[in-house]
Design a protein around this motif. Sequence first.
Motif, PDB file in Angstrom:
ATOM      1  N   LEU A  60       1.363  -1.498   0.289  1.00  0.00           N
ATOM      2  CA  LEU A  60      -0.307   0.352  -0.639  1.00  0.00           C
ATOM      3  C   LEU A  60       1.046   1.457   0.125  1.00  0.00           C
ATOM      4  CD1 LEU A  60      -2.929  -0.804   2.342  1.00  0.00           C
ATOM      5  CD2 LEU A  60      -2.779  -1.161  -0.096  1.00  0.00           C
ATOM      6  N   THR A  61       1.907   1.534   0.973  1.00  0.00           N
ATOM      7  CA  THR A  61       2.587   2.263   0.406  1.00  0.00           C
ATOM      8  C   THR A  61       2.945   2.559  -0.326  1.00  0.00           C
ATOM      9  OG1 THR A  61       3.336   1.868   3.252  1.00  0.00           O
ATOM     10  CG2 THR A  61       4.598   3.760   2.241  1.00  0.00           C
ATOM     11  N   LYS A  62       3.698   1.808  -1.325  1.00  0.00           N
ATOM     12  CA  LYS A  62       4.828   1.925  -3.019  1.00  0.00           C
ATOM     13  C   LYS A  62       3.192   2.161  -3.890  1.00  0.00           C
ATOM     14  CE  LYS A  62       8.671  -1.874  -1.641  1.00  0.00           C
ATOM     15  NZ  LYS A  62       8.591  -3.140  -1.813  1.00  0.00           N
ATOM     16  N   LEU A  63       2.321   1.608  -3.878  1.00  0.00           N
ATOM     17  CA  LEU A  63       1.082   2.719  -4.106  1.00  0.00           C
ATOM     18  C   LEU A  63       0.772   3.420  -4.696  1.00  0.00           C
ATOM     19  CD1 LEU A  63      -1.483  -0.551  -4.014  1.00  0.00           C
ATOM     20  CD2 LEU A  63      -0.222  -0.010  -6.104  1.00  0.00           C
ATOM     21  N   GLY A  64       1.088   4.212  -3.180  1.00  0.00           N
ATOM     22  CA  GLY A  64       1.037   5.708  -2.630  1.00  0.00           C
ATOM     23  C   GLY A  64      -0.196   5.893  -2.240  1.00  0.00           C
ATOM     24  N   LEU A  65      -0.826   5.359  -1.228  1.00  0.00           N
ATOM     25  CA  LEU A  65      -2.398   5.628  -0.413  1.00  0.00           C
ATOM     26  C   LEU A  65      -1.629   6.299   0.536  1.00  0.00           C
ATOM     27  CD1 LEU A  65      -3.293   3.106  -2.365  1.00  0.00           C
ATOM     28  CD2 LEU A  65      -4.072   2.277  -0.558  1.00  0.00           C
ATOM     29  N   ARG A  66      -2.323   7.566   0.542  1.00  0.00           N
ATOM     30  CA  ARG A  66      -2.510   7.829   2.419  1.00  0.00           C
ATOM     31  C   ARG A  66      -3.777   6.897   3.154  1.00  0.00           C
ATOM     32  NH1 ARG A  66      -4.378  13.809   1.899  1.00  0.00           N
ATOM     33  NH2 ARG A  66      -2.629  13.692   0.437  1.00  0.00           N
ATOM     34  N   PHE A  67      -2.473   7.063   4.342  1.00  0.00           N
ATOM     35  CA  PHE A  67      -3.767   5.606   4.877  1.00  0.00           C
ATOM     36  C   PHE A  67      -2.799   5.583   6.368  1.00  0.00           C
ATOM     37  CE2 PHE A  67      -0.441   2.558   3.469  1.00  0.00           C
ATOM     38  CZ  PHE A  67      -0.516   2.272   4.656  1.00  0.00           C
ATOM     39  N   GLU A  68      -3.970   4.774   7.447  1.00  0.00           N
ATOM     40  CA  GLU A  68      -3.434   5.183   9.079  1.00  0.00           C
ATOM     41  C   GLU A  68      -3.373   3.194   8.912  1.00  0.00           C
ATOM     42  OE1 GLU A  68      -5.295   7.669  11.829  1.00  0.00           O
ATOM     43  OE2 GLU A  68      -4.116   9.459  10.335  1.00  0.00           O
ATOM     44  N   LYS A  69      -2.532   3.213   9.409  1.00  0.00           N
ATOM     45  CA  LYS A  69      -2.619   1.564   9.575  1.00  0.00           C
ATOM     46  C   LYS A  69      -3.416   1.621  11.260  1.00  0.00           C
ATOM     47  CE  LYS A  69      -1.439  -3.151  10.250  1.00  0.00           C
ATOM     48  NZ  LYS A  69      -2.840  -3.497  11.570  1.00  0.00           N
ATOM     49  N   ARG A  70      -3.774   0.368  11.770  1.00  0.00           N
ATOM     50  CA  ARG A  70      -4.810   0.368  13.130  1.00  0.00           C
ATOM     51  C   ARG A  70      -4.455  -0.778  13.803  1.00  0.00           C
ATOM     52  NH1 ARG A  70      -9.033   4.211  13.107  1.00  0.00           N
ATOM     53  NH2 ARG A  70      -8.207   6.269  11.952  1.00  0.00           N
ATOM     54  N   PRO A  71      -4.905  -0.970  14.639  1.00  0.00           N
ATOM     55  CA  PRO A  71      -5.008  -2.169  15.692  1.00  0.00           C
ATOM     56  C   PRO A  71      -5.677  -2.687  15.195  1.00  0.00           C
ATOM     57  CG  PRO A  71      -4.911  -0.339  17.181  1.00  0.00           C
ATOM     58  CD  PRO A  71      -5.498   0.092  15.529  1.00  0.00           C
ATOM     59  N   PRO A  72      -5.915  -4.400  15.268  1.00  0.00           N
ATOM     60  CA  PRO A  72      -6.840  -5.184  14.899  1.00  0.00           C
ATOM     61  C   PRO A  72      -7.519  -4.922  15.256  1.00  0.00           C
ATOM     62  CG  PRO A  72      -5.077  -6.258  15.386  1.00  0.00           C
ATOM     63  CD  PRO A  72      -4.316  -5.149  15.634  1.00  0.00           C
ATOM     64  N   VAL A  73      -8.930  -5.474  14.895  1.00  0.00           N
ATOM     65  CA  VAL A  73     -10.991  -4.905  15.306  1.00  0.00           C
ATOM     66  C   VAL A  73     -11.030  -6.612  15.752  1.00  0.00           C
ATOM     67  CG1 VAL A  73     -12.997  -4.401  15.110  1.00  0.00           C
ATOM     68  CG2 VAL A  73     -10.534  -3.099  14.005  1.00  0.00           C
ATOM     69  N   GLN A  74     -11.721  -6.187  17.273  1.00  0.00           N
ATOM     70  CA  GLN A  74     -12.204  -7.646  18.047  1.00  0.00           C
ATOM     71  C   GLN A  74     -13.546  -6.709  18.496  1.00  0.00           C
ATOM     72  OE1 GLN A  74     -11.531 -11.155  17.251  1.00  0.00           O
ATOM     73  NE2 GLN A  74     -13.472 -11.643  17.792  1.00  0.00           N
ATOM     74  N   GLU A  75     -15.270  -7.234  17.293  1.00  0.00           N
ATOM     75  CA  GLU A  75     -15.520  -6.817  17.859  1.00  0.00           C
ATOM     76  C   GLU A  75     -16.981  -8.114  18.101  1.00  0.00           C
ATOM     77  OE1 GLU A  75     -19.465  -3.309  17.183  1.00  0.00           O
ATOM     78  OE2 GLU A  75     -17.224  -4.022  15.597  1.00  0.00           O
TER      79      GLU A  75
END
Length: 228
Positions: A60-75
């Motif tokens: 994703l980083t190499k593709l050039g997205l703007r994003f935030e890595k988040r902790p795993p979700v468990q709900e």
Amino acid sequence: MAVALPEAGAAQGQNPPLPPPRPDRPAPPEKPDGKPPVGESAEQKATDADDPDTACIERLTKLGLRFEKRPPVQENACRIGNPVSVSVLPNGVEVAPASLMECSFAEGLVRWVNEVVIPRTSEHFQSAPTKLLIGTSYQCRDQRSGAKLSEHAFGNSVDVMGFEFDKRPPLTVRVQAEGSPEAAFQSAVQKDACAIFSTVLGPGADDDHDDHLHLDMRVRKGDYRICQ
């Protein structure tokens, strides 16, 4: 501990006694394969390279997205193992609002925008997309039928409500006027999404999807796909 005295000649400066030998340092432990252990940083890099979650984030980083890595979700039974909050796709296409999804799904969304949405926008509107309008991304809920969890519950789906462009008014997903450029564009991006996503539902599929494009990557036996 007894120490050997020097011989007579030593007292006259001949062959002074040597200090007692130093104990040898222990050799570094060997790995089970007989090779010396790899340094910690190199070993960590090797581990990261073999980790599919880390590899996806790097792509994703190499593709050039703007994003935030988040902790795993468990709900409850809902979960996302490798979540990212995506705000901008390559080519500056904004995701509005920023949407939480599984990293691998974000890769599919990039493919769809790059390979389908951008060229179809140019073809039908002589324009370029600037924004994807998202209704739902991650949401812990069942399918509308209630039979099982929705792919939204795994961050493996988005509902696209519309598009914005640089040279024309926004387009809201709905049943478009027959024969119009809007109808041709919407039909093309919906149909061509089927090569990327395993489920594509939109106007014409059923009443529940007349106002959005539902895209997901549900895994089914035999790579079975639903495209309506």
